[in-house]
Design a protein around this motif. Structure first.
Motif, short mmCIF file in Angstrom:
data_model
loop_
_atom_site.label_atom_id
_atom_site.label_comp_id
_atom_site.label_asym_id
_atom_site.label_seq_id
_atom_site.Cartn_x
_atom_site.Cartn_y
_atom_site.Cartn_z
N GLU A 235 0.83 -1.21 0.00
CA GLU A 235 0.00 0.00 0.00
C GLU A 235 0.86 1.25 0.00
OE1 GLU A 235 -3.60 2.02 2.64
OE2 GLU A 235 -2.69 0.11 3.24
N THR B 135 2.46 1.63 -3.41
CA THR B 135 1.45 2.02 -4.40
C THR B 135 1.13 3.51 -4.28
OG1 THR B 135 0.48 -0.19 -4.35
CG2 THR B 135 -0.89 1.58 -5.23
N ASN B 136 0.98 3.99 -3.04
CA ASN B 136 0.71 5.42 -2.83
C ASN B 136 1.87 6.28 -3.33
OD1 ASN B 136 -1.76 4.82 -1.68
ND2 ASN B 136 -0.96 4.82 0.42
N ASP C 244 1.74 6.32 -7.12
CA ASP C 244 0.68 7.20 -7.62
C ASP C 244 1.09 8.67 -7.50
OD1 ASP C 244 -0.88 5.01 -8.18
OD2 ASP C 244 -2.04 5.12 -6.32
N ASP C 245 1.73 9.02 -6.36
CA ASP C 245 2.18 10.40 -6.19
C ASP C 245 3.22 10.77 -7.25
OD1 ASP C 245 0.52 10.67 -4.04
OD2 ASP C 245 2.08 10.29 -2.54
N LYS D 120 3.60 9.39 -10.20
CA LYS D 120 2.95 9.48 -11.51
C LYS D 120 2.27 10.84 -11.68
CE LYS D 120 1.95 4.57 -12.39
NZ LYS D 120 0.87 3.55 -12.52
N THR D 121 1.59 11.27 -10.61
CA THR D 121 0.91 12.58 -10.67
C THR D 121 1.91 13.71 -10.87
OG1 THR D 121 -0.84 11.75 -9.24
CG2 THR D 121 -0.63 14.14 -9.43
#
Length: 767
Positions: A296, A299-300, A303-304, A306-307
């Protein structure tokens, strides 16, 4: 053998005896220092109609006892010589006056709900007159540390009782009429006399089993009963009991005994396999949880990233397609060449990068309000006056309360911008009101604060710092005067503030002496608790289906959080005053009992965890530090009394601080502060720790020493006046205080005394 009795009291009025049956707790005492703990555990019982019968099984060396202990009458049955356990038990039953009897050895103790649960069980079964509950067996080492050895909590099996004693002595409550009808202890037995007595009661009727652990059996290093060191004695005693009763067994019972033995052997084998299976399952579960957490987190982070990458690409594309980018190309080209050339001409310097932390996110301080105008006002004024640096928003939720003055006052604060005010259109109760507040800002940590509390100084800063000491801490609770396992000065009690101290002054002491200290607790306490948002998001809000009426909701939340790996800690450097049961209506006992039963049903390990925490009391040293500091801050003479003295020093009052040094057994001496309401106590082993005792007393600045009646086998204490350089006297003649030398008080360094609080504190000698 002659017997004398003290502590006789007049019989209860007919009305009081008609209300609830009287219970006599019989203690067969040999004068151990643990007797006080046994008496304290009786005084803490939630069942009130009690008497204590103490049978002196030691003889002339037994210390005297008062006529009552914390309001409970004591009937002390004295003797001139030592008596065996079975005879002491018969003597106690002969002098008891209760409708029901219960035995308690002077080195064991009861948890607060033990007697109430047994009486309730018998009231639900009018045809029964014998009930018993579970007992936890704790083994203590020489340093006072304990471990749970085993638990006796088995359903009643009349066949099993024929060949095994599985019911400890203080587990059982039984009607006194069985004694009057001839059930006595066999005085020829010196072990298993209780088993023989249970076999007699077995012939009188069924035993009711109360499925809870509410008593503790102590095994000290000097008490090896039941261990391998005494297997020869134990085996012979078992054979003697079976031989005595075997003739009365029927053929059916004999056959059932053999079937039990075969079943038990197979059960033990299956139990061993099951234990290994669950240990491996728990290990795999822990590893799986850890992997899920790592996945988790990664993954977070992905995602950060990628953003951020998408944002950067979009910004770069916009720049590269702009006109200014195309026109400035020659300038950028030559500036890049120039910077490269300049860098090659000057020495390389190493620059340390400093990153400023992001400002802390705001904290929601949620205060549900229902009634109690003065308490609510005191609470909000203290929160608004506190010197906290943590960014926070005070959210007050008015739960359709009955007092217009509170509503008007809250509107005044809201209009001034001091608080955020919400109103419930109808009365929702404490639990739903808390859930509404916690859902208001889903990204914020929360503090749930009762409206009958008072905070001081930078209380919020310390609580937030505490909860972020470890990433697995989910909640933090401060010390308070009224917070069960977080109570001060008396543990698990409702206390007034110590005389002469405000909330602000007492909180400063906790902040100074316990700075940064935390310890784990089985549950948070709802009067003031910090909840981290990531914990709240994972666990969910309070359970309104089972605990919507209040009481038990924070305990249920704590158990659910603990099952997910979160910790609950006591924030030991913070003190918050709690009046108790003001802002929301107090729950009646039936509702509390219902909530406790529901907790035990949903979380079977909740009560054992709480009972174990109470038995261990890991916060005792943290409280003792503050006791010691308060003692040192008083500007009165310090006097030392040595010897046996059972009464409080009402004659001294506030004119002096009196310390009493008295023996508790052959080696240990207790040093206590003789002041009503104070529990300060240190233990010293003499003569081994005589030097430490002298150092401690010397640093306190003792001004006078008074010798009280005491056995003559402690010569090492005769030199104390000379070693301390103080005057001394014997006895307590009239006007003795007036004749004390007038000495100027000197400052005492609390820091220099704290090592004594840790090394010689009472945690080495009590549960």
């Amino acid at each position: 053998m002659s017997m004398t009795i003290n502590g006789e009291k007049s019989a209860d009025s007919p009305m009081s005896r008609a209300s609830i049956p009287r219970v006599s707790v019989i203690i067969r005492s040999i004068g151990r220092h643990t007797l006080r703990e046994a008496l304290d555990s009786i005084a803490l019982q939630t069942y009130s109609n009690l008497e204590i019968v103490v049978v002196n099984a030691l003889g002339t060396k037994h210390p005297p006892l008062p006529e009552q202990h914390r309001g409970i009458p004591i009937r002390f049955v004295d003797s001139e010589q030592a008596v065996v356990r079975s005879r002491a038990a018969n003597t106690g039953m002969a002098h008891a006056q209760g409708d029901y009897l219960l035995f308690l050895d002077d080195d064991d103790w009861l948890l607060p709900e033990h007697i109430q649960a047994l009486v309730d069980a018998l009231s639900r079964h009018p045809n029964a007159s014998i009930a018993y509950a579970g007992v936890e067996c704790l083994r203590f080492d020489s340093e006072g540390r304990s471990e749970s050895l085993l638990i006796y909590n088995h359903p009643f099996d009349p066949i099993r009782l024929l060949y095994e004693n599985y019911i400890p002595m203080h587990a059982v409550l039984f009607a006194r009429r069985w004694y009057l009808e001839g059930c006595h202890f066999d005085e020829t037995l010196d072990t298993y006399e209780d088993w023989d007595f249970w076999l007699q009661l077995r012939q009188r009727g069924p035993f009711i089993h109360v499925d809870q652990i509410s008593a503790v059996y102590r095994i000290d290093p000097t008490n090896q009963i039941g261990t391998t060191a005494n297997q020869g004695v134990i085996g012979a005693s078992v054979e003697r009991i079976i031989a005595k009763w075997r003739a009365s067994w029927t053929d059916t019972e004999l056959r059932q005994v053999f079937e039990h033995a075969k079943y038990r052997q197979k059960h033990q084998q299956l139990k061993l396999l099951e234990t290994k299976h669950w240990e491996r399952a728990e290990q795999l579960q822990a590893e799986t949880t850890e992997l899920h957490t790592k996945i988790e987190t990664l993954t977070n982070q992905l995602d950060d990233q990628k953003t951020q990458l998408q944002t950067s690409v979009a910004e770069l594309t916009a720049i590269q397609t702009s006109s200014i980018w195309r026109f400035s190309y020659p300038y950028r080209y030559w500036m890049t060449r120039l910077r490269s050339w300049l860098a090659s001409k000057r020495p390389i310097r190493h620059v340390k990068t400093v990153t400023k932390p992001h400002p802390a996110s705001s904290i929601d301080v949620i205060i549900p309000v229902y009634s109690g105008y003065q308490e609510t006002r005191a609470c909000l004024e203290s929160v608004l006056a506190a010197s906290c640096q943590t960014v926070h928003e005070i959210i007050v939720i008015n739960d359709a309360g009955p007092e217009p003055a509170i509503t008007a006052y809250l509107h005044t604060l809201a209009d001034a911008g001091s608080i955020t005010l919400l109103h419930n259109s109808e009365n929702l109760g404490f639990v739903l009101t808390c859930n509404r507040g916690m859902a208001l800002h889903p990204q914020r940590d929360v503090v749930l604060l009762n409206s009958d509390t008072v905070v001081a100084n930078d209380w919020l800063d310390r609580l937030i710092k505490c909860v972020y000491q470890d990433q697995q801490i989910g909640t933090a609770t401060p010390f308070s005067n009224n917070a069960t396992i977080a109570s001060y000065p008396r543990f698990c009690a409702d206390n007034a503030l110590p005389k002469g101290y405000s909330v602000m002054e007492l909180d400063r002491l906790f902040a100074q002496l316990n700075a940064g200290e935390i310890l784990d607790m089985p549950t948070a306490i709802g009067f003031c608790m910090v909840i981290r948002r990531d914990c709240l998001n994972q666990v969910g809000t309070f359970d309104t289906r089972h605990f919507g009426k209040g009481y038990g909701e924070e305990n249920d939340f704590s158990m659910r959080a603990k099952a997910l790996g979160w910790r609950h800690v006591l924030c030991a450097d913070t003190f918050v005053y709690h009046a108790g049961s003001v802002s929301f209506a107090d729950h009646d006992n039936a509702q509390k009992n219902q909530a406790i039963a529901k907790l035990a049903e949903i979380h079977p390990d909740y009560l054992p965890q709480v009972h174990h925490h109470i038995a261990q009391d890991p916060a005792r040293v943290l409280r003792l530090r503050v006791d010691l500091a308060r003692f040192c801050q008083l500007n009165t003479p310090v006097l030392l009394w040595i010897g046996q003295y059972e009464q409080l020093v009402g004659s001294v009052g506030n004119s002096a601080r009196v310390l009493l040094l008295q023996p508790v057994d052959d080696k240990q001496f207790a040093l206590s502060w003789l002041q009503p309401g104070e529990v300060f106590q240190l233990f010293f082993a003499l003569p081994d720790e005589l030097t430490a005792l002298q150092d401690f007393l010397g640093q306190l600045g003792i001004q006078h020493l008074q010798y009280l009646p005491m056995p003559d086998d402690y010569p090492q204490l005769r030199e104390l006046p000379r070693q301390l350089g103080v005057s001394w006297d014997r006895g307590l003649p009239d006007g003795w205080l007036d004749g004390l030398p007038k000495q100027e008080q000197r400052a005492v360094s609390v820091e220099s005394l704290l090592p004594f609080a840790t090394t010689f504190a009472y945690q080495r000698f009590i549960h």
